[in-house]
Design a protein around this motif. Structure first.
Motif: not given
Ligand code: FAD
Lengths: 561, 131
Positions: A353-354, A360-361, A381-385, A447-450
């Motif tokens: 999860a990111v 990653r958190f 604000a509640g967003h993650y993937s 993109p680079a972070t992911l």
């Protein structure tokens, strides 16, 4: 089966004492603002008339504010009473229910079935609620020790801060109440079904004791409990309940002795109607998530999250507070979910999860319903993937939850042109891409972070140890093989589930712990049922199940007065 | 209530202006037209341009009130007819939804003295241009 260990306590219980001591009532407000025990003594319920109280409030010293200056109690000044000459019509009923939602409609029907003449005043143009699943315990299929074990589990879920009597009341009456709701909604034309025990797989045994469940399902989406309550309202109308739509309640009618005698509602033409209630007013107006000042004050944690409901401005809180009721102390219980962006059955599966940027958190074994705590800032604000690769069907096969195969995931993809079924089309947010960078763009991450996150994650997987977050090794699967999948979830406030002090009849108590005659509070407006940081998902549909149950019981109780 | 002169067609036209384009994911901050903002003095107003006076919407009382939706309907016509006229608007009919049916208060989106807003955002990706 009975609740045989209840006795009539003379002393208020621990929960009630705490809430009186630390909660918010006009008495505590006045004593804090005016800084004196004198105020507390003077302004007992039967004390000064409202106007004098307002004057005292206005003169109080400046209120403390939160760090950002936004949170004060200024949102709760008592308005001037609407005068009789401003009332265009007065109607008299035995019971007046305010709010046609998951607790209000059952309360109205239950009161009518018990012989009362009932009115429902409703803010929206029709009955309105939300969600699909509501739960009760099927006592006939449960061991008593099982019921008590589940009660203990729910009390623990609430960090041991709830009123156990109310949890037990749900436990011992919810089966009957949820069955009744199902039956009566069907009479109104609802396709509701009882999904029974299979919907509650994880709690068929608690501490080794058996339980069975009644699980009402108003669905599949886009059919929800909102539609369900509209169907139930049809049955209620046949039973004689009169509904008044587009008529928000704006004030209670309270006599000098503090007794509630009715409610005043405002029609779409701006005119006021007075609804007198000879037996009682039942407030069922839901939570206050759309009242920014109130949210910032009582539950600042949700400041940056989106909301799932509309127009839930805490009207019932204000009404009951003005009448002398007590709001539970700061630190209310919240419910934040996203079951819609991708399959609900995969929301707790511990894929990578990111956060919104792509970092990653968390140790991903933390459930979706708790992730809000990591994503409270304005940026996230509640967003993650949730991120996984094309081997997920085999590599995650042993995990708890239920995997949906790639063909089925298309149902959740906004880019897939195929027809959608059982989802809200404007809420689906699942994506597939040939590269991580492309996926990042689709889930609106950097993109680079992911790419860096995925690289690091794959290193951890290869090492067999999550040395960054400590996730168990059997929950580590790599993100290597295209196509890559991303479910962009956005948890928003489904509900705030803390409310105002009530006794076991759901009658409002004042700051002295005394019942306010004629005033009952149910649904999320009623306090004492939760108490934890987050609403627990132990029982699927506890919230709606509790709303139905307390509506059913309170309607009957007030009708029989 | 005195009927006014704007043909219903105007309302329908105003409402039919949808488009792509509003890229921003978040809704504009809520700008409630307060009774104060609408009182007297020179304000931009499409209605005023058509010769409609303040009092025709806000009444004659000394303390100007927010305009109740019924006041809008007294000129612009029935909500169900309006919803029927916008039934084919993509991606969804702005005048019929699960929250309010056809009875959403006009003022929630359409503002007379402030920039109009799209109440659907940010919960739904319905990018209407609100007249
Ligand atoms: C998207 C979503 C999904 C959910 N899914 C589930 C689920 O599957 N299972 C579950 O258990 N819980 C679920 N929940 C939570 C659940 O829906 C709520 O906790 C529950 O509906 C609360 O019931 P209530 O009676 O307190 O309020 P509501 O059902 O919200 O009803 C309140 C009613 O009061 C009316 N009202 C408000 N103010 C006034 C006023 N001044 N005068 C007159 N009427 C007024 C409103 O119009 C509304 O109809 C979900 C919530 C959301 C948002």
């Amino acid at each position: 089966m009975s609740q045989d260990h209840f006795q009539e306590d003379q002393e208020p219980d621990q929960y009630t004492k705490q809430t009186i001591e630390n909660g918010f009532s006009r008495r505590s407000f006045l004593s804090r603002a005016a800084g004196g025990a004198a105020a507390a003594g003077l302004f007992g319920l039967s004390g000064l008339p409202a106007m004098a109280k307002d004057a005292a409030e206005a003169k109080g010293p400046e209120l403390a504010t939160s760090g950002d200056g936004g949170a004060t109690l200024s949102f709760l000044p008592k308005p001037k009473p609407i005068r009789d000459r401003e009332i265009s019509e007065t109607l008299t009923f035995d019971v007046v229910v305010v709010g046609a939602g998951a607790s209000g409609v059952p309360a109205a029907l239950s009161a009518a079935e018990n012989g009362a003449k009932v009115a429902v005043v409703q803010k929206a143009p029709f009955a309105l609620s939300q969600g699909n699943t509501g739960a009760g315990i099927d006592l006939a299929a449960s061991e008593k020790a099982g019921v008590e074990a589940l009660v203990a589990r729910l009390i623990a879920d609430s960090n041991h801060r709830c009123n156990p009597k109310l949890v037990r009341q749900w436990a011992y009456h919810s089966g009957e109440a949820v069955k009744w709701v199902i039956d009566r909604a069907k009479q109104g034309g609802s396709p509701v079904v009882d999904q029974g025990s299979p919907a509650q797989r994880a709690i068929l045994k608690v501490n080794g004791y058996s339980l069975g469940y009644v699980t009402s399902f108003f669905g599949p989406k886009p059919y929800t409990t909102g539609d369900g309550m509209r169907h139930l309202a049809k049955t209620a109308e046949k039973a004689g309940v009169r509904f008044f739509f587009r008529m928000p309640a704006v004030q209670l009618v309270q006599n000098r002795a503090g007794e509630i005698q009715g409610v005043i509602a405002r029609g779409p033409d701006g005119k006021y109607t007075k609804f007198l209630a000879t037996k009682g007013v039942i407030l069922a107006t839901g939570d206050y998530q759309n009242n920014k000042a109130m949210s910032d004050y009582f539950i600042p944690d949700v400041k940056h999250f989106g909301r799932k409901q509309l127009d839930k401005t805490g009207d019932g809180f204000a009404l009951a507070y003005w009448a002398g009721g007590v709001i539970e102390p700061i630190g209310h219980t919240k419910m934040l979910h996203d079951f819609d962006a991708g399959p609900a059955s995969m929301c707790d599966m511990p894929f990578l999860a990111v956060d919104r940027k792509g970092r990653r958190f968390v140790n991903e074994t933390v459930e979706m319903s708790l992730l809000n705590n990591y994503l409270r800032d304005a940026e996230n604000a509640g967003h993650y993937s949730q991120i996984f690769d094309s081997n997920y069907m085999t590599q995650a096969a042993a995990w708890p939850g239920k995997l949906v195969p790639p063909e089925g995931l298309k149902n959740y993809m906004p880019e897939d042109p195929g027809p959608k079924k059982g989802v809200f089309e404007s809420q689906v947010n699942t994506h597939v891409a040939g590269t991580i960078e492309e996926l990042a763009r689709k889930i609106e991450a950097d993109p680079a972070t992911l790419a860096a996150t995925v690289k690091r994650y794959n290193e951890l997987v290869a090492s067999g140890k999550d040395s960054d977050f400590g996730k168990p090794a059997d929950r580590l699967i790599p993100v290597l093989q295209a196509p890559f999948y991303g479910i962009h979830r956005r948890v928003r406030v489904s509900a705030i589930c803390s409310g105002m002090l009530v006794d076991e009849n759901h009658q409002a108590l004042n700051a002295e712990g005394k019942p306010i005659k004629g005033l009952y509070l149910i649904g999320n407006l009623g306090g004492g049922f939760y108490g934890g940081v987050d609403y627990p998902l132990t029982v699927f549909g506890l919230s709606l199940g509790r709303c139905y149950t307390f509506g059913y019981l309170t309607g009957r109780h007030v009708a029989k007065l | 209530m005195k009927p006014m002169t704007i043909p219903k067609a105007v309302a329908a036209l105003l409402v039919l202006l949808m488009a792509a384009g509003l890229g921003a994911a978040e809704a504009a901050p809520k700008t409630k037209a307060t009774a104060k903002a609408t009182a007297g003095t020179a304000r931009t107003s499409k209605h005023a341009d058509k010769g409609i006076t303040c009092a025709q919407c806000h009444g004659r009382a000394a303390k100007k009130e927010l305009v109740p939706m019924q006041q809008c309907l007294s000129c612009h016509g029935d909500t169900k007819e309006l919803a029927a006229r916008t039934a084919k608007v993509k991606p969804t009919n702005p005048h019929e939804n699960r929250h309010f049916g056809t009875e959403a208060d006009c003022n929630r989106c359409h503002h007379e003295h402030a920039v109009s807003e799209n109440l659907c955002l940010p919960c739904h990706k319905f990018h209407f241009k609100v007249p």
